[in-house]
Design an enzyme around this catalytic site. Sequence first.
Site, PDB file in Angstrom:
ATOM      1  N   ASP A 157      -3.195   6.910  -1.913  1.00  0.00           N
ATOM      2  CA  ASP A 157      -3.941   6.632  -0.684  1.00  0.00           C
ATOM      3  C   ASP A 157      -3.121   6.881   0.571  1.00  0.00           C
ATOM      4  O   ASP A 157      -3.664   6.998   1.666  1.00  0.00           O
ATOM      5  CB  ASP A 157      -4.340   5.149  -0.647  1.00  0.00           C
ATOM      6  CG  ASP A 157      -5.507   4.845  -1.553  1.00  0.00           C
ATOM      7  OD1 ASP A 157      -6.380   5.706  -1.689  1.00  0.00           O
ATOM      8  OD2 ASP A 157      -5.537   3.735  -2.106  1.00  0.00           O
TER       9      ASP A 157
HETATM   10  C1  BGC Z   1      -1.693   0.598   0.303  1.00  0.00           C
HETATM   11  C2  BGC Z   1      -2.346   1.270  -0.856  1.00  0.00           C
HETATM   12  C3  BGC Z   1      -3.805   0.944  -0.837  1.00  0.00           C
HETATM   13  C4  BGC Z   1      -4.406   1.358   0.498  1.00  0.00           C
HETATM   14  C5  BGC Z   1      -5.890   1.097   0.613  1.00  0.00           C
HETATM   15  C6  BGC Z   1      -2.367   0.988   1.578  1.00  0.00           C
HETATM   16  O1  BGC Z   1      -1.802   0.310   2.633  1.00  0.00           O
HETATM   17  O2  BGC Z   1      -0.332   0.884   0.343  1.00  0.00           O
HETATM   18  O3  BGC Z   1      -1.743   0.868  -2.070  1.00  0.00           O
HETATM   19  O4  BGC Z   1      -4.453   1.600  -1.885  1.00  0.00           O
HETATM   20  O5  BGC Z   1      -3.732   0.716   1.540  1.00  0.00           O
HETATM   21  O6  BGC Z   1      -6.191  -0.225   0.832  1.00  0.00           O
HETATM   22  C1  NOJ Z   2      -4.053   1.075  -4.672  1.00  0.00           C
HETATM   23  C2  NOJ Z   2      -5.436   1.620  -4.773  1.00  0.00           C
HETATM   24  O1  NOJ Z   2      -6.312   0.641  -5.224  1.00  0.00           O
HETATM   25  C3  NOJ Z   2      -5.492   2.813  -5.671  1.00  0.00           C
HETATM   26  O2  NOJ Z   2      -6.775   3.357  -5.672  1.00  0.00           O
HETATM   27  C4  NOJ Z   2      -4.480   3.816  -5.230  1.00  0.00           C
HETATM   28  O3  NOJ Z   2      -4.554   4.906  -6.089  1.00  0.00           O
HETATM   29  C5  NOJ Z   2      -3.099   3.224  -5.199  1.00  0.00           C
HETATM   30  N1  NOJ Z   2      -3.096   2.089  -4.349  1.00  0.00           N
HETATM   31  C6  NOJ Z   2      -2.036   4.214  -4.729  1.00  0.00           C
HETATM   32  O4  NOJ Z   2      -2.147   4.485  -3.371  1.00  0.00           O
END
Ligand code: BGC
Ligand code: NOJ
Length: 813
Positions: free
Chosen positions: A487
Amino acid sequence: MEQQKRYGHFDDQHREYVITDPQTPWPWINYLGNEDFFSLISNTAGGYSFYKDAKFRRITRYRYNNVPMDNGGRYFYIKDGDTVWNPGWKPCKTPLDFYECRHGMSYTRITGKKNGIEASVLFFVPLKKWAEVQKLTLKNESSETKSLKLFSFEEWCLWNAATDMENFQRNFSTGEVEIEGSTIYHKTEYRERRNHYAFYHVNAEIQGFDTDRETFVGLYNEFADPQAVMEGKPRNSHAHGWSPIASHYIEVTLKPGESRDFVFLLGYIENEQEKKFSAPQVINKEKAHALIAELDTTEKVDKAFAELCEYWDALLNIYKVKTGNDKLDRMVNIWNQYQCMVTFNFSRSASFFESGVGRGMGFRDSNQDLVGFVHQIPPRARQRIIDIASTQFPDGGCYHQYQPLTKRGNNDIGGGFNDDPCWLIFGTVAYIKETGDFSILDEMVPFDNQPGSEVTLFEHLKISMNHVINNLGPHMLPLIGRADWNDCLNLNCFSWDPNESFQTTENVSEGTKAESLMIAGLFVVTGKDYVALCRKIGKDAEAERMQQAVDAMIEAVKKHGWDGEWYLRAYDFYGRKIGSNECDEAKIFIESQGWCTMAEIGAEDGLVAKSLDSCKKYLECEHGMVLNNPAFSKYIYEYGEISSYPEGYKENAGIFCHNNPWVIIGECLAGRGNDAWSHYAKILPSYVEEKYQTLHKVEPYVNCQMVAGKDAFKPGEGKNSWLTGTAAWMWYTVSEFILGIKPDYDGIRIDPCLPETATDYTVNRKFREAEYEITIHPNGAQKGVKQIVLDGKPVDGTVIPYSVGKHTVEVTM
Ligand code: BGC
Ligand code: NOJ
């Protein structure tokens, strides 16, 4: 050497983790509820409850990031003379003579003893009920008669957990309750648009109550010393506005040896519009009375608890391994499967790291979670697949998240994550292989939940694949869009404004050259699955079409995605390499190594082996494999959120446990059992239980999302426990690739990949209408099945053909 402090231990026989010291390094929580009514509960009884949706239908209040951490919850105060204590130690923190918290399968039992009184509370949500049971047993173990004053405590949330935390100008004037006998009803906003209320009941006569927080606690007191409790006098307060709570007051006398049960019930009710009121302003309590009547005696509650335990027995009987290695067996047979179910139920919404207001159900998250529990309750997986697919758009793109209460795509988060569509294939294929239910492909499923737009689920799979093919970049690799699985790899977002969210800010994809090798690998893996599925259902032309796309992708990766020692990670907006030896930092990333080795791209030319070796060389550290190496030491405008994290945390070179299994599966496919196992054991909670107690800090019975990586200020600290794709991936890895029991369309494929030291083991696997007892004799081999004998007869190949009934299977490697 000094003995390390321990906070608890596993009790495999009862499938419990037993916490023996309330002051764990971080609250160690459990989840109650399996379908609609859910609760989070910490080892000191902190936490909260909600109905279906942690944001929109919050039943009890919780304050995050509190001081002290984890303050607020369902509390029982026992006043014995001048001593006031709680069975779970908090909030009074009166030193106890004995403390124990047993987290089990959807239940928690907390026991405290003080001055000859034992108070034990069993917390659980009965199957199919919208209520949390709290069965409190008070026992007098002293030699004198004891007169105790018992106060219960719950604090209501004004339903919407987000506005509950911010809109005080309104909130302080809306609160309403009703009191009837031993039941306190919470009915804020019921007079207008809500058709639901909650209640807190006890199956005993009460001698008083409180419903107004400040009256009960006192404005200058705290949960640790509520005035009413300290003085031993309830105020019988009736909340109007401010902060409504529910507290019962009961006087209890216990003779030596005597014990008494109290059943407290926190319930949730919905009424039809025309049946909302029984008199002007008075809520219709019929359904509440009925629910209470179902759970108002010890016998009824014990029966409901026995049913819950049987439910879990049945779920955990579907896949059972016996290796003789307790640490492995307990994770496979109990905790990993349990975490998968919890993750499926909660997605990423509600934990002690996820506030429950920020995130709904993720498109990719849910498809992955499904793989962790599809063997247990296939019908729920089926429903979930349909729900997810219903949030897709006609071009194959989709909402990144949807709200569980409405099942609608969440506009605030939007879409454009170009890996998302592929995951629908991943989930659906897993479902069909488990169940043999191809009929799901003919299910009519809408786009964006619009009635009239329905096409078959198969069509959704097809457009999912097409979405990748239709969005290729200059190297014929998949365009990344807003981001892929990571993400935080935001290659089209370019933000210098701290008020913008990386997740939702404008996605400047016009003219982008940003391509993802992670999606390339994912496309090849799911593309092969799709091709096999098409062949299976006689769609040969479609299979052929997609095979060509897969082949083309493999060629593109070999040509433009290989860096010499490992797979590249991406190309940025301008077409520059990411995750290359040429880069100053973050020269190598784990995601593309995981997916391209799972896809076995270039295996014949040694690419897979080199990539796996590079993971060991550059990514591995004592706690697992980091996401990228070296960490970013500064913010890079072209890369987005990934470089916003300090070194070693989260997506910037944290050990993002979720993606370690990808490499482990790559190792398994390559037949490198020793390496697969050593990576696996590093992040297997029971193997590193000691580390959890002091360094990781989070719950030792489940995986956490992230362990701080080698570049972190404090390597080894664990964060974001419970709700993580790690659960499903750990399960998928160990059950199908290490132990090697893999559901397939026509039966079960047996293909273990083990460390040389592995000894004989047996897996009992229920599969559709069949039950297999499979014994594997590894004979020191890491990979390679020599012979399978089914019910005494040798089988050709590695698939045990499916047939109804009980079977015995002997496998020689
Ligand atoms: C986090 C991710 C998460 C994303 C969406 C980011 O700040 O590091 O792990 O999936 O936010 O909420
Ligand atoms: C948490 C999110 O829920 C997941 O969808 C994502 O792939 C990982 N973070 C890595 O960014």
